[in-house]
Design a protein around this motif. Structure first.
Motif, PDB file in Angstrom:
ATOM      1  N   GLY A  41       3.761   6.232  32.254  1.00  0.00           N
ATOM      2  CA  GLY A  41       3.657   7.452  32.340  1.00  0.00           C
ATOM      3  C   GLY A  41       2.153   7.976  32.631  1.00  0.00           C
ATOM      4  O   GLY A  41       1.987   9.078  33.465  1.00  0.00           O
ATOM      5  N   ALA A  42       1.244   7.085  32.069  1.00  0.00           N
ATOM      6  CA  ALA A  42      -0.199   7.613  32.452  1.00  0.00           C
ATOM      7  C   ALA A  42      -0.530   7.100  33.922  1.00  0.00           C
ATOM      8  O   ALA A  42      -1.312   8.022  34.270  1.00  0.00           O
ATOM      9  CB  ALA A  42      -0.994   6.747  31.360  1.00  0.00           C
ATOM     10  N   MET A  44       1.471   7.436  36.290  1.00  0.00           N
ATOM     11  CA  MET A  44       2.174   8.265  37.063  1.00  0.00           C
ATOM     12  C   MET A  44       1.275   9.623  37.138  1.00  0.00           C
ATOM     13  O   MET A  44       1.191  10.215  38.042  1.00  0.00           O
ATOM     14  CB  MET A  44       3.678   8.503  36.589  1.00  0.00           C
ATOM     15  CG  MET A  44       4.548   9.519  37.060  1.00  0.00           C
ATOM     16  SD  MET A  44       6.016   9.465  36.305  1.00  0.00           S
ATOM     17  CE  MET A  44       6.411  11.241  36.102  1.00  0.00           C
ATOM     18  N   TYR A  45       0.902   9.968  35.992  1.00  0.00           N
ATOM     19  CA  TYR A  45       0.073  11.364  35.820  1.00  0.00           C
ATOM     20  C   TYR A  45      -1.225  11.024  36.599  1.00  0.00           C
ATOM     21  O   TYR A  45      -1.654  12.157  37.158  1.00  0.00           O
ATOM     22  CB  TYR A  45      -0.012  11.599  34.383  1.00  0.00           C
ATOM     23  CG  TYR A  45      -0.712  13.020  34.163  1.00  0.00           C
ATOM     24  CD1 TYR A  45      -0.504  14.120  35.014  1.00  0.00           C
ATOM     25  CD2 TYR A  45      -1.595  13.138  33.032  1.00  0.00           C
ATOM     26  CE1 TYR A  45      -1.127  15.284  34.580  1.00  0.00           C
ATOM     27  CE2 TYR A  45      -1.998  14.525  32.821  1.00  0.00           C
ATOM     28  CZ  TYR A  45      -1.593  15.515  33.707  1.00  0.00           C
ATOM     29  OH  TYR A  45      -2.381  16.466  33.402  1.00  0.00           O
ATOM     30  N   PHE A  48      -0.703  11.691  40.179  1.00  0.00           N
ATOM     31  CA  PHE A  48      -0.496  13.202  40.539  1.00  0.00           C
ATOM     32  C   PHE A  48      -1.511  13.796  40.636  1.00  0.00           C
ATOM     33  O   PHE A  48      -1.973  14.752  41.291  1.00  0.00           O
ATOM     34  CB  PHE A  48       0.516  13.871  39.595  1.00  0.00           C
ATOM     35  CG  PHE A  48       2.233  13.306  40.225  1.00  0.00           C
ATOM     36  CD1 PHE A  48       2.602  13.595  41.287  1.00  0.00           C
ATOM     37  CD2 PHE A  48       2.873  12.669  39.098  1.00  0.00           C
ATOM     38  CE1 PHE A  48       3.901  13.257  41.763  1.00  0.00           C
ATOM     39  CE2 PHE A  48       4.158  12.364  39.375  1.00  0.00           C
ATOM     40  CZ  PHE A  48       4.598  12.893  40.657  1.00  0.00           C
ATOM     41  N   LEU A  91     -10.382  13.572  31.603  1.00  0.00           N
ATOM     42  CA  LEU A  91      -9.076  13.380  30.853  1.00  0.00           C
ATOM     43  C   LEU A  91      -8.605  11.942  30.669  1.00  0.00           C
ATOM     44  O   LEU A  91      -8.464  11.037  31.505  1.00  0.00           O
ATOM     45  CB  LEU A  91      -8.142  13.749  31.921  1.00  0.00           C
ATOM     46  CG  LEU A  91      -6.754  13.751  31.687  1.00  0.00           C
ATOM     47  CD1 LEU A  91      -6.235  14.312  30.408  1.00  0.00           C
ATOM     48  CD2 LEU A  91      -5.855  14.115  32.895  1.00  0.00           C
ATOM     49  N   PRO A  92      -8.854  11.449  29.309  1.00  0.00           N
ATOM     50  CA  PRO A  92      -8.423  10.305  28.883  1.00  0.00           C
ATOM     51  C   PRO A  92      -6.991  10.184  28.631  1.00  0.00           C
ATOM     52  O   PRO A  92      -6.389  10.941  27.911  1.00  0.00           O
ATOM     53  CB  PRO A  92      -9.092   9.947  27.448  1.00  0.00           C
ATOM     54  CG  PRO A  92      -9.840  11.211  27.231  1.00  0.00           C
ATOM     55  CD  PRO A  92      -9.243  12.430  28.029  1.00  0.00           C
ATOM     56  N   MET A  94      -3.365   8.913  27.856  1.00  0.00           N
ATOM     57  CA  MET A  94      -2.667   8.277  26.693  1.00  0.00           C
ATOM     58  C   MET A  94      -1.253   7.856  26.888  1.00  0.00           C
ATOM     59  O   MET A  94      -0.701   8.543  27.904  1.00  0.00           O
ATOM     60  CB  MET A  94      -2.468   9.382  25.408  1.00  0.00           C
ATOM     61  CG  MET A  94      -3.898   9.775  24.954  1.00  0.00           C
ATOM     62  SD  MET A  94      -4.712   8.537  24.491  1.00  0.00           S
ATOM     63  CE  MET A  94      -6.463   9.278  24.507  1.00  0.00           C
ATOM     64  N   LEU A 118      -8.442  17.457  23.218  1.00  0.00           N
ATOM     65  CA  LEU A 118      -7.950  15.997  22.559  1.00  0.00           C
ATOM     66  C   LEU A 118      -8.902  15.864  21.492  1.00  0.00           C
ATOM     67  O   LEU A 118      -8.319  15.671  20.318  1.00  0.00           O
ATOM     68  CB  LEU A 118      -7.833  14.903  23.324  1.00  0.00           C
ATOM     69  CG  LEU A 118      -7.117  14.758  24.584  1.00  0.00           C
ATOM     70  CD1 LEU A 118      -7.279  13.504  25.283  1.00  0.00           C
ATOM     71  CD2 LEU A 118      -5.730  14.951  24.088  1.00  0.00           C
ATOM     72  N   THR A 137      -0.449  20.565  28.651  1.00  0.00           N
ATOM     73  CA  THR A 137       1.186  20.559  28.576  1.00  0.00           C
ATOM     74  C   THR A 137       1.576  21.868  27.896  1.00  0.00           C
ATOM     75  O   THR A 137       2.392  22.613  28.384  1.00  0.00           O
ATOM     76  CB  THR A 137       1.738  19.305  28.130  1.00  0.00           C
ATOM     77  OG1 THR A 137       0.908  18.140  28.865  1.00  0.00           O
ATOM     78  CG2 THR A 137       3.390  19.284  28.297  1.00  0.00           C
ATOM     79  N   GLY A 255      10.173  19.042  38.300  1.00  0.00           N
ATOM     80  CA  GLY A 255       9.924  20.137  39.078  1.00  0.00           C
ATOM     81  C   GLY A 255       9.971  21.027  37.936  1.00  0.00           C
ATOM     82  O   GLY A 255       9.740  22.366  38.300  1.00  0.00           O
ATOM     83  N   GLY A 258       5.827  19.526  34.076  1.00  0.00           N
ATOM     84  CA  GLY A 258       5.103  18.701  34.610  1.00  0.00           C
ATOM     85  C   GLY A 258       4.457  19.139  35.866  1.00  0.00           C
ATOM     86  O   GLY A 258       3.238  18.930  35.855  1.00  0.00           O
ATOM     87  N   THR A 262      -0.549  19.841  35.646  1.00  0.00           N
ATOM     88  CA  THR A 262      -1.662  19.423  36.706  1.00  0.00           C
ATOM     89  C   THR A 262      -2.386  20.521  36.897  1.00  0.00           C
ATOM     90  O   THR A 262      -3.593  20.678  37.100  1.00  0.00           O
ATOM     91  CB  THR A 262      -1.199  18.651  37.829  1.00  0.00           C
ATOM     92  OG1 THR A 262       0.199  19.498  38.537  1.00  0.00           O
ATOM     93  CG2 THR A 262      -0.565  17.351  37.411  1.00  0.00           C
TER      94      THR A 262
HETATM   95  N1  LIG Z   1      -4.152  13.100  27.405  1.00  0.00           N
HETATM   96  C1  LIG Z   1      -2.822  13.104  28.249  1.00  0.00           C
HETATM   97  N2  LIG Z   1      -2.249  14.124  28.487  1.00  0.00           N
HETATM   98  C2  LIG Z   1      -0.983  14.339  29.334  1.00  0.00           C
HETATM   99  O1  LIG Z   1      -0.814  15.503  29.547  1.00  0.00           O
HETATM  100  C3  LIG Z   1      -0.409  13.069  29.479  1.00  0.00           C
HETATM  101  C4  LIG Z   1      -1.216  11.928  28.984  1.00  0.00           C
HETATM  102  N3  LIG Z   1      -2.308  12.069  28.564  1.00  0.00           N
HETATM  103  N4  LIG Z   1      -0.570  10.744  29.367  1.00  0.00           N
HETATM  104  C5  LIG Z   1       0.719  10.678  30.243  1.00  0.00           C
HETATM  105  C6  LIG Z   1       1.539  11.943  30.212  1.00  0.00           C
HETATM  106  C7  LIG Z   1       2.586  12.000  31.378  1.00  0.00           C
HETATM  107  N5  LIG Z   1       2.039  13.476  31.866  1.00  0.00           N
HETATM  108  C8  LIG Z   1       2.523  13.971  33.062  1.00  0.00           C
HETATM  109  C9  LIG Z   1       2.528  15.091  33.721  1.00  0.00           C
HETATM  110  C10 LIG Z   1       2.608  15.525  34.901  1.00  0.00           C
HETATM  111  C11 LIG Z   1       3.573  14.982  35.559  1.00  0.00           C
HETATM  112  C12 LIG Z   1       4.056  15.599  36.785  1.00  0.00           C
HETATM  113  O2  LIG Z   1       3.523  16.259  37.716  1.00  0.00           O
HETATM  114  N6  LIG Z   1       5.312  15.346  37.037  1.00  0.00           N
HETATM  115  C13 LIG Z   1       6.000  16.326  38.228  1.00  0.00           C
HETATM  116  C14 LIG Z   1       6.252  15.214  39.344  1.00  0.00           C
HETATM  117  C15 LIG Z   1       7.489  14.177  39.007  1.00  0.00           C
HETATM  118  C16 LIG Z   1       7.998  13.461  39.969  1.00  0.00           C
HETATM  119  O3  LIG Z   1       8.030  13.817  41.183  1.00  0.00           O
HETATM  120  O4  LIG Z   1       8.634  12.398  39.891  1.00  0.00           O
HETATM  121  C17 LIG Z   1       7.175  16.962  37.706  1.00  0.00           C
HETATM  122  O5  LIG Z   1       7.481  16.747  36.626  1.00  0.00           O
HETATM  123  O6  LIG Z   1       7.590  17.769  38.430  1.00  0.00           O
HETATM  124  C18 LIG Z   1       4.086  13.540  35.220  1.00  0.00           C
HETATM  125  C19 LIG Z   1       3.465  13.272  33.713  1.00  0.00           C
HETATM  126  C20 LIG Z   1       1.160  13.767  31.228  1.00  0.00           C
HETATM  127  N7  LIG Z   1       0.700  13.060  30.265  1.00  0.00           N
END
Ligand SMILES: Nc1nc(=O)c2c([nH]1)NC[C@@H]1CN(c3ccc(C(=O)N[C@@H](CCC(=O)O)C(=O)O)cc3)C=[N+]21
Ligand SMILES: NC(=O)C1=CN([C@@H]2O[C@H](COP(=O)(O)OP(=O)(O)OC[C@H]3O[C@@H](n4cnc5c(N)ncnc54)[C@H](OP(=O)(O)O)[C@@H]3O)[C@@H](O)[C@H]2O)C=CC1
Length: 275
Positions: A41-42, A44-45, A48, A91-92, A94, A118, A137, A255, A258, A262
């Motif tokens: 997940g980290a 992936m983020y 993006f 942004l650390p 997690m 955080l 989020t 969609g 998430g 960002t």
């Molecule tokens: N300190 C911290 N804060 C976080 O907010 C945090 C983190 N650590 N660690 C990891 C997770 C995961 N996460 C995501 C955020 C956006 C998408 C994202 O943009 N997703 C899009 C694209 C997905 C795709 O195309 O597969 C969507 O949901 O539409 C994904 C994953 C934030 N996190």
């Protein structure tokens, strides 16, 4: 049923921010991501976020450390970013590897660069309603409700999950918007009964498809924060296909939330630049 698409929300917010950023110049406003280890997940983020930040005209620094990095190495990396005047927000990501003491690490983060809210300092400000950086989020959930003109005042809001990054802050934010809020977690004995009372249901437990159609009050608004892997696909905490026929509005995964998270990060970096 209305599909609460994240892209429309993200685009509206980006359009407003873009003008302010253009006045500053290309690649001046800069964010850094601290990525330690191999969490899916980290990573992936991080991918993006890099794409989104660069497309938007921000400078982007990725500090990546291996799974085997020591606490000292991670602390040093963080302090370098703290001391780098060209970096406005950090942004650390997690979770970090288990041997890393993230509690200790987070409180070394400069609160003025703490774009995901955080640090204890920012948690205090946000909890007291005195400003500060809040988790992106949680802000994304509120931005979706606002964008689609969904009122929170007078509504019963049920939040599933009580983590510091989503459940707790989004419960506080909906409370601030005059909702009546119920927080559920793994020790809630009658989850279905609680969720069924929700006019607005915010699912942030990280359990694939745990919110089923029988738990939803007809006409409820459903915000699905979960990002889970199920049979090779990314799915939310809500059984979308079944719930969509009962809810009045629902966010898809992917969609939904998430894609707004960002964008909230872009706004936070701009705020940090201006502070
Ligand atoms: N300190 C911290 N804060 C976080 O907010 C945090 C983190 N650590 N660690 C990891 C997770 C995961 N996460 C995501 C955020 C956006 C998408 C994202 O943009 N997703 C899009 C694209 C997905 C795709 O195309 O597969 C969507 O949901 O539409 C994904 C994953 C934030 N996190
Ligand atoms: N869309 C986005 O931008 C983002 C999405 N996410 C996703 O959101 C989800 C939650 O993330 P995060 O808050 O960090 O996760 P955590 O694991 O930190 O917290 C999960 C919370 O859900 C509760 N919970 C777990 N299982 C159940 C259950 N069966 N019934 C009721 N409550 C339960 C836990 O309760 P307890 O406290 O009792 O343990 C805990 O409070 C994940 O899927 C994550 O990937 C995360 C960040 C950004």
């Amino acid at each position: 049923m209305i599909e609460l698409r994240g892209k429309a929300v993200a685009d509206a917010h980006k359009a407003i921010l873009q003008e302010k950023v253009a006045a500053v110049g290309d690649s001046v406003i800069t964010m850094a991501v601290l990525l330690v280890g191999e969490d899916h997940g980290a990573h992936m983020y991080a991918t993006f976020m890099e794409k989104t930040a660069k497309n938007f005209g921000y400078g982007f620094v990725l500090k990546e450390l291996p799974e085997t990095a020591t606490q000292d190495e991670v602390v040093t990396a963080l302090q370098e970013l703290n001391n780098d005047a060209a970096v406005h927000g950090i942004l650390p990501l997690m979770p970090m590897p288990k041997h890393i003491d993230t509690e200790a690490l987070i409180d070394m983060l400069d609160p003025k660069k703490d774009i995901d809210g955080l640090t204890t300092y920012n948690i205090g400000l946000v909890t007291a309603g005195k400003g500060g950086f809040a988790p992106c989020t949680a802000k994304a959930c509120m931005a979706i409700l606002n964008h689609y003109d969904i009122p929170v005042e007078g509504k019963h809001v049920v939040v599933i999950g009580r983590s510091q990054v989503i459940g707790k802050p989004v419960a506080l934010m909906t409370l601030g918007a005059h909702g009546t809020v119920t927080m559920c977690h793994s020790r809630t004995p009658d989850l279905a009964e609680q969720v069924k009372r929700g006019d607005i249901v915010i699912a942030a437990a990280g359990r694939a498809h745990m919110i089923t159609a029988d738990m939803i009050k007809p006409g409820a608004v459903v915000i699905d924060v979960g990002i889970n892997e199920l049979e090779g696909k990314t799915v939310g905490d809500v059984d979308y296909e079944a719930v969509k026929d009962i809810a009045s509005a629902i966010t898809p995964v992917p969609g939904g939330v998430g894609s707004v998270t960002t964008t909230m990060m872009l706004e936070a970096v701009y705020e940090a630049y201006h502070a």
